[in-house]
Design an enzyme around this catalytic site. Structure first.
Site, mmCIF file in Angstrom:
data_model
loop_
_atom_site.group_PDB
_atom_site.id
_atom_site.type_symbol
_atom_site.label_atom_id
_atom_site.label_comp_id
_atom_site.label_asym_id
_atom_site.label_seq_id
_atom_site.Cartn_x
_atom_site.Cartn_y
_atom_site.Cartn_z
ATOM 1 N N LYS A 156 0.348 18.153 2.636
ATOM 2 C CA LYS A 156 1.638 18.316 1.957
ATOM 3 C C LYS A 156 1.490 19.242 0.751
ATOM 4 O O LYS A 156 2.343 20.095 0.498
ATOM 5 C CB LYS A 156 2.179 16.939 1.534
ATOM 6 N N GLN A 181 3.159 7.987 -1.063
ATOM 7 C CA GLN A 181 2.399 8.041 0.188
ATOM 8 C C GLN A 181 2.109 6.616 0.670
ATOM 9 O O GLN A 181 1.568 5.803 -0.069
ATOM 10 C CB GLN A 181 1.085 8.819 -0.023
ATOM 11 N N ASP A 217 11.797 11.231 0.885
ATOM 12 C CA ASP A 217 11.478 10.606 2.174
ATOM 13 C C ASP A 217 12.711 9.961 2.811
ATOM 14 O O ASP A 217 12.666 9.557 3.972
ATOM 15 C CB ASP A 217 10.380 9.539 1.993
#
Ligand code: NDP
Length: 284
Positions: A53, A97, A120
């Site tokens: 990422k 994460q 997200d």
């Protein structure tokens, strides 16, 4: 023989589009677009994903900042970090994460992220907006699946889409997205009786279950479009949930693993970070 849906290629094209938009922002407005990543502890797979990422962010000109609290961080201290990032006007996107160490309640942390920075798309407000077909920040993996179908001009409306897996991050939001696109959607899970009887009806079959090569050719309709979300490590190789070689004989289109949905997930994360930046500009 199925044609390949090339997620790697499409993701590169999306990254190039995002880069040119970010270049305009940084040149015209001398501002930066920022994504802050929280990586708790030392999960090797998570460390790999975060590195990917960060690399993708650097490629398109998004400034990424990594926060690495120790494995034994207390929930209250992790929430404090989220609060600080929420309040920092330089931070446009916050990514937690997953997974988290078992003593930390994932929902409590995800729910603390400001919905406008929730790149997200996991915050209950964004989940609710998705349910109402008003979401601005969509969960990255399902958004990547739909984007792939669109980029290959694969029709969705009126098709029977069967999704194997009902997780909050893939199966459920994807079902909602495909429903909004007028597919007829079936969702299967571990308690589904006679899975093959249902997958065999799929015009579009999406697998997100996490069992290596469980979906065999006998479970797939001739000519089906197969989107394999699964990423499973077997003997140091990555394989999907679909037995690729045999299913490719029957499908009309198929995503490979790796090189299918995975790169699209990261491309959608970059896209969400840009969207979050713009939402914050309009708000202020
Ligand atoms: P989860 O473990 O959260 O969910 C798995 C789902 O599969 C559950 O709904 C489960 O059912 C269902 N399932 C398990 N076994 C069976 C079975 N035998 N028959 C039918 N359904 C079954 O996984 P995720 O959704 O997080 O991830 C799924 C896969 O996708 C994993 O391989 C993961 O690595 C990969 N992934 C890939 C991403 C990408 O970018 N390509 C991003 C995210 C995930 P039940 O609900 O009943 O337990």
């Amino acid at each position: 023989m199925a044609k390949i849906i090339d997620g790697k290629k499409e993701a590169a094209a999306i990254r190039a589009q995002i880069k040119s938009q970010i270049d305009k922002i940084t040149i015209q407005q001398t501002e930066k677009v920022n994504l802050d990543v929280i990586l708790v502890g030392h999960n090797p797979a998570s460390e790999v994903y975060v590195r990917l990422k960060e690399k993708a962010c650097a490629e398109v000109g998004i400034v990424s900042c990594k926060h690495t609290p120790p494995t034994d961080i207390a929930l209250k201290d992790l929430l404090l970090l989220v609060d600080q990032l929420n309040e920092d006007s330089n931070v446009n996107g916050i990514l937690l994460q997953l997974p988290l160490p078992s003593h930390l309640n994932i929902s409590k942390v995800l729910d603390r992220i400001d919905p406008i920075k929730d790149v997200d798309g996991f915050h209950p407000i964004n989940v609710g907006l998705l349910s109402q077909n008003q979401a601005k920040l969509l969960p990255c993996t399902p958004a990547g699946c739909v984007e792939l179908l669109d980029r290959y001009n694969i029709p969705i409306q009126g098709k029977h889409a069967v999704i194997v897996g009902r997780s909050n991050i893939v199966g459920k939001p994807l079902a909602t997205m495909l429903l909004h696109r007028n597919a007829t959607v079936s969702i299967c899970h571990s308690k589904t009786v006679d899975l093959a009887a249902i997958t065999l009806q799929a015009d579009i079959l999406v697998t997100a279950l996490g069992i290596p090569e469980m979906i065999k050719a006998g479970m797939v309709k001739e000519g089906a479009v197969v989107i394999d979300v699964g990423i499973n490590r077997v003997e140091n190789q990555l394989v999907g949930d679909v037995a690729f070689a045999e299913v490719a004989e029957k499908a009309s289109w198929i995503t490979p693993v790796p090189g299918g949905v995975g790169p699209m997930t990261i491309a959608m994360l970059l896209s969400n970070t840009l969207t979050a930046y713009r939402l914050q500009q309009t708000k202020s």
